[in-house]
Design a protein around this motif. Structure first.
Motif, short mmCIF file in Angstrom:
data_model
loop_
_atom_site.label_atom_id
_atom_site.label_comp_id
_atom_site.label_asym_id
_atom_site.label_seq_id
_atom_site.Cartn_x
_atom_site.Cartn_y
_atom_site.Cartn_z
N ALA A 68 0.82 -1.22 0.00
CA ALA A 68 0.00 0.00 0.00
C ALA A 68 0.85 1.27 0.00
O ALA A 68 0.32 2.37 0.01
N GLY A 69 2.18 1.10 0.02
CA GLY A 69 3.06 2.26 -0.07
C GLY A 69 3.44 2.88 1.26
O GLY A 69 3.92 4.02 1.29
N ALA A 70 3.26 2.17 2.35
CA ALA A 70 3.62 2.71 3.66
C ALA A 70 5.12 2.91 3.75
O ALA A 70 5.90 2.11 3.23
N THR A 71 5.52 3.96 4.42
CA THR A 71 6.94 4.23 4.64
C THR A 71 7.37 3.67 5.99
O THR A 71 6.54 3.38 6.86
N ARG A 72 8.67 3.55 6.16
CA ARG A 72 9.21 3.09 7.44
C ARG A 72 8.83 4.06 8.56
O ARG A 72 8.51 3.64 9.68
N ASP A 73 8.84 5.35 8.28
CA ASP A 73 8.46 6.33 9.29
C ASP A 73 6.99 6.18 9.70
O ASP A 73 6.66 6.29 10.89
N GLU A 74 6.11 5.95 8.74
CA GLU A 74 4.70 5.73 9.07
C GLU A 74 4.53 4.49 9.93
O GLU A 74 3.81 4.51 10.95
N VAL A 75 5.17 3.40 9.52
CA VAL A 75 5.08 2.16 10.29
C VAL A 75 5.65 2.38 11.69
O VAL A 75 5.07 1.94 12.69
N SER A 76 6.76 3.08 11.79
CA SER A 76 7.37 3.34 13.09
C SER A 76 6.43 4.12 14.00
O SER A 76 6.37 3.88 15.22
N ASP A 77 5.67 5.05 13.44
CA ASP A 77 4.70 5.81 14.22
C ASP A 77 3.62 4.89 14.79
O ASP A 77 3.22 5.02 15.95
N VAL A 78 3.16 3.96 13.97
CA VAL A 78 2.19 2.97 14.43
C VAL A 78 2.80 2.11 15.54
O VAL A 78 2.14 1.82 16.55
N LEU A 79 4.05 1.72 15.37
CA LEU A 79 4.72 0.90 16.38
C LEU A 79 4.82 1.65 17.70
O LEU A 79 4.60 1.06 18.77
N ALA A 80 5.11 2.94 17.65
CA ALA A 80 5.18 3.73 18.87
C ALA A 80 3.84 3.75 19.60
O ALA A 80 3.78 3.62 20.83
N MET A 81 2.77 3.89 18.84
CA MET A 81 1.43 3.91 19.45
C MET A 81 1.11 2.55 20.05
O MET A 81 0.55 2.47 21.16
N ALA A 82 1.48 1.47 19.37
CA ALA A 82 1.24 0.12 19.89
C ALA A 82 2.01 -0.10 21.19
O ALA A 82 1.49 -0.70 22.14
N VAL A 83 3.24 0.40 21.25
CA VAL A 83 4.03 0.29 22.48
C VAL A 83 3.37 1.08 23.61
O VAL A 83 3.25 0.60 24.74
N GLN A 84 2.92 2.29 23.31
CA GLN A 84 2.27 3.11 24.33
C GLN A 84 1.04 2.39 24.89
O GLN A 84 0.81 2.40 26.09
N MET A 85 0.30 1.73 24.05
CA MET A 85 -0.92 1.06 24.49
C MET A 85 -0.64 -0.29 25.14
O MET A 85 -1.40 -0.71 26.01
N GLY A 86 0.43 -0.97 24.73
CA GLY A 86 0.64 -2.33 25.19
C GLY A 86 1.81 -2.56 26.12
O GLY A 86 2.04 -3.68 26.56
N GLY A 87 2.61 -1.53 26.40
CA GLY A 87 3.72 -1.66 27.32
C GLY A 87 4.85 -2.55 26.82
O GLY A 87 5.09 -2.67 25.61
N GLY A 88 5.55 -3.19 27.76
CA GLY A 88 6.73 -3.99 27.45
C GLY A 88 6.52 -5.08 26.43
O GLY A 88 7.30 -5.20 25.48
N PRO A 89 5.47 -5.91 26.56
CA PRO A 89 5.27 -6.95 25.55
C PRO A 89 5.08 -6.36 24.14
O PRO A 89 5.61 -6.90 23.17
N SER A 90 4.39 -5.26 24.03
CA SER A 90 4.22 -4.63 22.72
C SER A 90 5.53 -4.08 22.20
O SER A 90 5.77 -4.06 21.00
#
Length: 111
Positions: free
Chosen positions: A73-95
């Motif tokens: 779909a053309g996602a960039t590494r920066d976009e994916v990284s932003d999603v990863l940061a949000m997932a970490v914020q919501m899920g803590g250490g396991p995320s």
């Protein structure tokens, strides 16, 4: 095992499962198609959500499939990284651990 091998293995397993429960597989496929094609959010945004949820529920096969979809779909590494940061914020250490896996997956599949 590489992420490419993991993706191939996931596809093989899903084909096997789909053969065992074809009616369920077709219904689940129709649900996925309906959700991704309808609504206000675009496909890429929905895949970002799916990737974040994949990390939160710790599903490596889901991470590979949604990462591949985001690359297509053309996602960039920066976009994916932003999603990863949000997932970490919501899920803590396991995320955090699964976010690291997701970034490795993105880097390998996008190379």
């Amino acid at each position: 095992m590489s992420w490419h091998e993991a993706l191939d293995g996931t596809r093989i397993s899903l084909r096997n499962l789909n053969g065992a429960i074809p009616d369920t597989a077709r219904a689940f496929g129709a649900l996925g198609k309906s959700v991704k094609e309808a609504g206000i959010l675009d496909y890429k945004t929905k895949e970002f959500i799916a990737l974040g949820m994949s990390i939160a529920v710790r599903c490596e096969p889901c991470i590979t499939l949604h990462t591949e979809a985001l690359i297509k779909a053309g996602a960039t590494r920066d976009e994916v990284s932003d999603v990863l940061a949000m997932a970490v914020q919501m899920g803590g250490g396991p995320s955090m651990m699964y976010a690291a896996k997701a970034l490795d997956c993105f880097d390998e599949l996008n190379a």
